[in-house]
Design a protein around this motif. Structure first.
Motif, PDB file in Angstrom:
ATOM      1  N   PRO A  54       0.642  -1.442  -0.161  1.00  5.21           N
ATOM      2  CA  PRO A  54       0.000   0.078   0.116  1.00  5.21           C
ATOM      3  C   PRO A  54       0.331   1.486  -0.391  1.00  5.21           C
ATOM      4  O   PRO A  54       0.204   2.455   0.394  1.00  5.21           O
ATOM      5  CB  PRO A  54      -0.918  -0.390   1.500  1.00  5.21           C
ATOM      6  CG  PRO A  54      -0.397  -1.088   2.257  1.00  5.21           C
ATOM      7  CD  PRO A  54       0.829  -2.068   1.888  1.00  5.21           C
ATOM      8  N   ASP A  55       2.069   1.257   0.196  1.00  2.03           N
ATOM      9  CA  ASP A  55       2.721   2.411  -0.233  1.00  2.03           C
ATOM     10  C   ASP A  55       3.422   2.900  -1.906  1.00  2.03           C
ATOM     11  O   ASP A  55       4.020   3.679  -1.479  1.00  2.03           O
ATOM     12  CB  ASP A  55       3.947   2.412   0.460  1.00  2.03           C
ATOM     13  CG  ASP A  55       4.913   0.762   0.169  1.00  2.03           C
ATOM     14  OD1 ASP A  55       5.736   0.916   0.215  1.00  2.03           O
ATOM     15  OD2 ASP A  55       4.641   0.421  -0.229  1.00  2.03           O
ATOM     16  N   VAL A  56       3.357   2.101  -2.724  1.00  2.00           N
ATOM     17  CA  VAL A  56       2.214   2.646  -3.166  1.00  2.00           C
ATOM     18  C   VAL A  56       1.456   2.806  -4.218  1.00  2.00           C
ATOM     19  O   VAL A  56       0.324   1.779  -4.136  1.00  2.00           O
ATOM     20  CB  VAL A  56       3.579   2.042  -4.635  1.00  2.00           C
ATOM     21  CG1 VAL A  56       5.160   1.923  -4.110  1.00  2.00           C
ATOM     22  CG2 VAL A  56       3.102   0.665  -4.720  1.00  2.00           C
ATOM     23  N   SER A  57       0.840   3.591  -5.291  1.00  2.00           N
ATOM     24  CA  SER A  57      -0.690   3.340  -6.033  1.00  2.00           C
ATOM     25  C   SER A  57      -0.576   3.004  -7.203  1.00  2.00           C
ATOM     26  O   SER A  57      -1.289   2.254  -8.023  1.00  2.00           O
ATOM     27  CB  SER A  57      -0.764   4.565  -6.326  1.00  2.00           C
ATOM     28  OG  SER A  57       0.066   5.394  -7.341  1.00  2.00           O
ATOM     29  N   GLU A  58       0.233   2.813  -7.983  1.00  2.00           N
ATOM     30  CA  GLU A  58       1.016   1.650  -8.865  1.00  2.00           C
ATOM     31  C   GLU A  58       2.093   0.381  -8.963  1.00  2.00           C
ATOM     32  O   GLU A  58       2.816   1.326  -9.020  1.00  2.00           O
ATOM     33  CB  GLU A  58       0.568   2.810 -10.615  1.00  2.00           C
ATOM     34  CG  GLU A  58       0.146   2.047 -11.623  1.00  2.00           C
ATOM     35  CD  GLU A  58       0.198   2.553 -12.486  1.00  2.00           C
ATOM     36  OE1 GLU A  58      -1.351   3.741 -12.809  1.00  2.00           O
ATOM     37  OE2 GLU A  58       1.302   3.126 -13.536  1.00  2.00           O
ATOM     38  N   LYS A  59       1.569  -0.546  -9.984  1.00  2.00           N
ATOM     39  CA  LYS A  59       2.495  -1.168 -10.080  1.00  2.00           C
ATOM     40  C   LYS A  59       2.779  -2.322 -11.684  1.00  2.00           C
ATOM     41  O   LYS A  59       1.545  -2.681 -11.637  1.00  2.00           O
ATOM     42  CB  LYS A  59       2.739  -2.425  -9.142  1.00  2.00           C
ATOM     43  CG  LYS A  59       4.665  -3.676  -9.226  1.00  2.00           C
ATOM     44  CD  LYS A  59       4.662  -3.881  -8.390  1.00  2.00           C
ATOM     45  CE  LYS A  59       6.282  -4.993  -8.219  1.00  2.00           C
ATOM     46  NZ  LYS A  59       6.010  -6.315  -7.454  1.00  2.00           N
ATOM     47  N   LYS A  60       3.689  -1.711 -12.015  1.00  2.00           N
ATOM     48  CA  LYS A  60       3.389  -2.437 -13.747  1.00  2.00           C
ATOM     49  C   LYS A  60       4.687  -4.298 -14.176  1.00  2.00           C
ATOM     50  O   LYS A  60       5.875  -3.186 -13.705  1.00  2.00           O
ATOM     51  CB  LYS A  60       3.901  -1.433 -14.182  1.00  2.00           C
ATOM     52  CG  LYS A  60       3.173  -1.788 -16.173  1.00  2.00           C
ATOM     53  CD  LYS A  60       3.804  -0.293 -17.278  1.00  2.00           C
ATOM     54  CE  LYS A  60       3.380  -0.991 -18.305  1.00  2.00           C
ATOM     55  NZ  LYS A  60       3.115   0.581 -19.115  1.00  2.00           N
ATOM     56  N   GLU A  61       4.940  -4.190 -14.329  1.00  2.00           N
ATOM     57  CA  GLU A  61       5.245  -5.668 -14.497  1.00  2.00           C
ATOM     58  C   GLU A  61       4.783  -6.339 -16.650  1.00  2.00           C
ATOM     59  O   GLU A  61       3.647  -6.887 -16.168  1.00  2.00           O
ATOM     60  CB  GLU A  61       5.090  -6.571 -14.092  1.00  2.00           C
ATOM     61  CG  GLU A  61       6.024  -6.227 -12.391  1.00  2.00           C
ATOM     62  CD  GLU A  61       6.094  -7.573 -11.643  1.00  2.00           C
ATOM     63  OE1 GLU A  61       6.685  -7.078 -10.407  1.00  2.00           O
ATOM     64  OE2 GLU A  61       5.830  -8.841 -12.065  1.00  2.00           O
ATOM     65  N   GLY A  62       5.414  -5.590 -17.718  1.00  2.00           N
ATOM     66  CA  GLY A  62       5.187  -6.125 -18.922  1.00  2.00           C
ATOM     67  C   GLY A  62       3.218  -5.110 -19.053  1.00  2.00           C
ATOM     68  O   GLY A  62       3.583  -4.103 -18.531  1.00  2.00           O
ATOM     69  N   ARG A  63       2.536  -5.676 -19.292  1.00  2.00           N
ATOM     70  CA  ARG A  63       1.171  -5.922 -20.205  1.00  2.00           C
ATOM     71  C   ARG A  63       0.865  -5.736 -18.955  1.00  2.00           C
ATOM     72  O   ARG A  63      -1.325  -5.430 -19.056  1.00  2.00           O
ATOM     73  CB  ARG A  63       0.615  -6.882 -20.497  1.00  2.00           C
ATOM     74  CG  ARG A  63       1.313  -6.522 -22.264  1.00  2.00           C
ATOM     75  CD  ARG A  63       1.017  -7.105 -23.552  1.00  2.00           C
ATOM     76  NE  ARG A  63       0.904  -9.079 -23.228  1.00  2.00           N
ATOM     77  CZ  ARG A  63      -0.101  -9.987 -22.513  1.00  2.00           C
ATOM     78  NH1 ARG A  63      -1.548  -8.998 -22.224  1.00  2.00           N
ATOM     79  NH2 ARG A  63      -0.086 -10.842 -22.103  1.00  2.00           N
ATOM     80  N   PHE A  64       0.897  -6.252 -17.982  1.00  2.00           N
ATOM     81  CA  PHE A  64       0.003  -5.934 -16.308  1.00  2.00           C
ATOM     82  C   PHE A  64       0.394  -4.856 -15.279  1.00  2.00           C
ATOM     83  O   PHE A  64       1.627  -5.199 -14.883  1.00  2.00           O
ATOM     84  CB  PHE A  64       0.183  -7.289 -15.769  1.00  2.00           C
ATOM     85  CG  PHE A  64      -0.189  -8.598 -16.601  1.00  2.00           C
ATOM     86  CD1 PHE A  64       0.509  -9.683 -17.023  1.00  2.00           C
ATOM     87  CD2 PHE A  64      -1.347  -9.781 -16.830  1.00  2.00           C
ATOM     88  CE1 PHE A  64       1.087 -10.277 -18.133  1.00  2.00           C
ATOM     89  CE2 PHE A  64      -1.531 -10.739 -17.093  1.00  2.00           C
ATOM     90  CZ  PHE A  64      -0.383 -11.472 -18.142  1.00  2.00           C
ATOM     91  N   THR A  65      -0.235  -4.320 -14.989  1.00  2.00           N
ATOM     92  CA  THR A  65      -0.675  -3.099 -14.121  1.00  2.00           C
ATOM     93  C   THR A  65      -1.337  -3.220 -12.632  1.00  2.00           C
ATOM     94  O   THR A  65      -2.616  -3.863 -12.871  1.00  2.00           O
ATOM     95  CB  THR A  65      -1.200  -1.846 -14.972  1.00  2.00           C
ATOM     96  OG1 THR A  65       0.058  -1.706 -15.762  1.00  2.00           O
ATOM     97  CG2 THR A  65      -0.556  -0.852 -13.414  1.00  2.00           C
ATOM     98  N   ILE A  66      -1.186  -3.353 -11.621  1.00  2.00           N
ATOM     99  CA  ILE A  66      -1.818  -3.355 -10.660  1.00  2.00           C
ATOM    100  C   ILE A  66      -2.130  -1.855  -9.743  1.00  2.00           C
ATOM    101  O   ILE A  66      -0.896  -0.522 -10.114  1.00  2.00           O
ATOM    102  CB  ILE A  66      -1.433  -3.656  -8.847  1.00  2.00           C
ATOM    103  CG1 ILE A  66      -1.081  -5.170  -9.413  1.00  2.00           C
ATOM    104  CG2 ILE A  66      -2.230  -3.690  -8.028  1.00  2.00           C
ATOM    105  CD1 ILE A  66      -0.488  -6.002  -8.171  1.00  2.00           C
TER     106      ILE A  66
END
Lengths: 112, 116
Positions: free
Chosen positions: A52-64
């Motif tokens: 929860p300390d970040v608002s977004e995480k991206k790995e290739g075509r997948f993003t949270i």
């Protein structure tokens, strides 16, 4: 009592489109939010995870995307491919514990 | 599958009979878990272990018992199987509770159990 609510239950997306799966939670003690991908006849496998300390995480075509104030997080699959057709589970873990609480899953079908 | 095997992979049994499912890991991970997966319910935790002889209940533990006498083996027993225990059972392992990616849970291939 379901602690992680996942939607939609199923999703059909055209090849090349964006798939979006949403999860919501109530327990503010959750500190780790993974997404798992499961193909038919196989066990789930970790896809991507966020804290929860970040608002977004991206790995290739997948993003949270993570919205702490709204207590929601979502998985975005860009340029969806037929090979992405699978069941996706969100999950959450209480800080200091080893167990995960899973959402009920979303069955994604990417049509060619 | 990260060094996790489950046996048997498929089993058909009758109501009232005892059933034991085995999970074996070669990763020397501390934590082991048993889940059941049912349509509309997702993955639900049955029991888990945080070390040899150290186990605890999960969300749906009624009717199930577990044992862990060695780091590598985690057994799930249905003392007297019922039709409601028809399900797919997954074992999972992890190294740590938290930190630096070690909390990832790795799942086995599953056991499909049918109780008639």
């Amino acid at each position: 009592q379901q602690q992680v609510k996942q939607s939609p239950q199923s999703l059909i997306v055209q090849k090349g489109g964006i798939s979006i799966i949403n999860c919501a939670y109530e327990n503010t003690a959750f500190d780790y939010f993974p997404w798992y991908q499961q193909f038919p006849g196989k066990g789930p496998a970790l896809l991507i995870a966020i804290r929860p300390d970040v608002s977004e995480k991206k790995e290739g075509r997948f993003t949270i995307s993570f919205n702490k104030s709204a207590k929601q997080f979502s998985l975005h699959i860009m340029d969806s491919q037929p090979g992405d057709s699978a069941t996706y589970f969100c999950a959450a873990r209480v800080s200091g514990y080893s167990t995960l609480t899973f959402g009920k899953g979303t069955m994604l079908l990417v049509s060619p | 599958d990260a060094g996790i095997t489950q046996s048997p992979r498929h089993k058909v049994t009758e109501t009232g009979t005892p059933v034991t499912l085995r999970c074996h890991q070669t990763e020397n991970h501390r934590y082991m878990y048993w889940y059941r997966q049912d349509p509309g319910h997702g993955l639900r935790l049955i029991h888990y272990s945080y070390g040899v002889k150290d186990t605890d209940k999960g969300e749906v533990s009624d009717g199930y018992s577990v044992s862990r006498s060695k780091t590598e083996d985690f057994l799930l027993t249905l003392e007297s199987a019922t039709s409601s225990q028809t399900s797919v059972y997954f074992c999972a392992i992890s190294e740590s509770r938290a930190g630096f990616g070690q909390e990832t849970q790795y799942f086995g291939p599953g056991t499909r159990l049918l109780v008639l």
